[in-house]
Scaffold this motif. Sequence first.
Motif, PDB file in Angstrom:
ATOM      1  N   UNK A  38       0.834  -1.208   0.000  1.00 37.75           N
ATOM      2  CA  UNK A  38       0.000   0.000   0.000  1.00 37.75           C
ATOM      3  C   UNK A  38       0.868   1.257   0.000  1.00 37.75           C
ATOM      4  N   UNK A  39       1.890   1.284   0.847  1.00 36.94           N
ATOM      5  CA  UNK A  39       2.772   2.460   0.897  1.00 36.94           C
ATOM      6  C   UNK A  39       3.570   2.624  -0.395  1.00 36.94           C
ATOM      7  N   UNK A  40       4.034   1.522  -0.946  1.00 38.65           N
ATOM      8  CA  UNK A  40       4.744   1.590  -2.222  1.00 38.65           C
ATOM      9  C   UNK A  40       3.846   2.096  -3.336  1.00 38.65           C
ATOM     10  N   UNK A  41       2.607   1.635  -3.343  1.00 40.80           N
ATOM     11  CA  UNK A  41       1.656   2.102  -4.357  1.00 40.80           C
ATOM     12  C   UNK A  41       1.396   3.592  -4.227  1.00 40.80           C
ATOM     13  N   UNK A  42       1.221   4.064  -2.998  1.00 37.08           N
ATOM     14  CA  UNK A  42       0.988   5.490  -2.784  1.00 37.08           C
ATOM     15  C   UNK A  42       2.210   6.319  -3.164  1.00 37.08           C
ATOM     16  N   UNK A  43       3.390   5.785  -2.890  1.00 43.14           N
ATOM     17  CA  UNK A  43       4.610   6.485  -3.268  1.00 43.14           C
ATOM     18  C   UNK A  43       4.696   6.652  -4.784  1.00 43.14           C
ATOM     19  N   UNK A  44       4.416   5.576  -5.506  1.00 46.86           N
ATOM     20  CA  UNK A  44       4.483   5.670  -6.964  1.00 46.86           C
ATOM     21  C   UNK A  44       3.320   6.464  -7.546  1.00 46.86           C
ATOM     22  N   UNK A  45       2.173   6.471  -6.886  1.00 43.54           N
ATOM     23  CA  UNK A  45       1.094   7.359  -7.318  1.00 43.54           C
ATOM     24  C   UNK A  45       1.520   8.820  -7.162  1.00 43.54           C
ATOM     25  N   UNK A  46       2.199   9.120  -6.062  1.00 49.78           N
ATOM     26  CA  UNK A  46       2.700  10.490  -5.861  1.00 49.78           C
ATOM     27  C   UNK A  46       3.701  10.852  -6.954  1.00 49.78           C
ATOM     28  N   UNK A  47       4.557   9.918  -7.291  1.00 58.98           N
ATOM     29  CA  UNK A  47       5.529  10.159  -8.365  1.00 58.98           C
ATOM     30  C   UNK A  47       4.824  10.422  -9.691  1.00 58.98           C
ATOM     31  N   UNK A  69      -4.651  11.018  -2.612  1.00 61.58           N
ATOM     32  CA  UNK A  69      -5.913  10.926  -1.873  1.00 61.58           C
ATOM     33  C   UNK A  69      -6.867   9.936  -2.518  1.00 61.58           C
ATOM     34  N   UNK A  70      -7.120  10.113  -3.806  1.00 59.02           N
ATOM     35  CA  UNK A  70      -8.077   9.228  -4.478  1.00 59.02           C
ATOM     36  C   UNK A  70      -7.551   7.804  -4.602  1.00 59.02           C
ATOM     37  N   UNK A  71      -6.253   7.643  -4.741  1.00 57.46           N
ATOM     38  CA  UNK A  71      -5.672   6.300  -4.768  1.00 57.46           C
ATOM     39  C   UNK A  71      -5.827   5.602  -3.429  1.00 57.46           C
ATOM     40  N   UNK A  72      -5.552   6.329  -2.337  1.00 55.55           N
ATOM     41  CA  UNK A  72      -5.715   5.757  -0.997  1.00 55.55           C
ATOM     42  C   UNK A  72      -7.175   5.426  -0.726  1.00 55.55           C
ATOM     43  N   UNK A  73      -8.076   6.292  -1.152  1.00 55.97           N
ATOM     44  CA  UNK A  73      -9.502   6.027  -0.968  1.00 55.97           C
ATOM     45  C   UNK A  73      -9.925   4.775  -1.735  1.00 55.97           C
ATOM     46  N   UNK A  74      -9.466   4.651  -2.954  1.00 62.10           N
ATOM     47  CA  UNK A  74      -9.812   3.466  -3.759  1.00 62.10           C
ATOM     48  C   UNK A  74      -9.252   2.193  -3.128  1.00 62.10           C
TER      49      UNK A  74
END
Length: 89
Positions: A38-47, A69-74
């Motif tokens: 989850x944290x890796x996904x959010x990091x790459x979404x931020x990138x 935000x929307x990635x974490x919500x999903x």
Amino acid sequence: MIHLRAIRSERCAASDRNTCARWSESALPASLTVTGEALGSLLFLALLGWVGAAAGGANPLKPVGRVVFWGALAMGLTAGIGSLVGKAI
């Protein structure tokens, strides 16, 4: 995922034990796998939000925040629905 495991199993059967051991190693302990993903996904979404903002010539703060935000919500909704129907993540 199942297909990759099958390929790994075939490679382990066809090769020596050292190759098989490398395929089974993980960067995180099993108890932190879901959190790490989850944290890796959010990091790459931020990138990706930053790259999109840079490509569009915008200030990256808003796009990065929006994408994260929307990635974490999903991801949270997906995990919640999975727990409601009894499926593991």
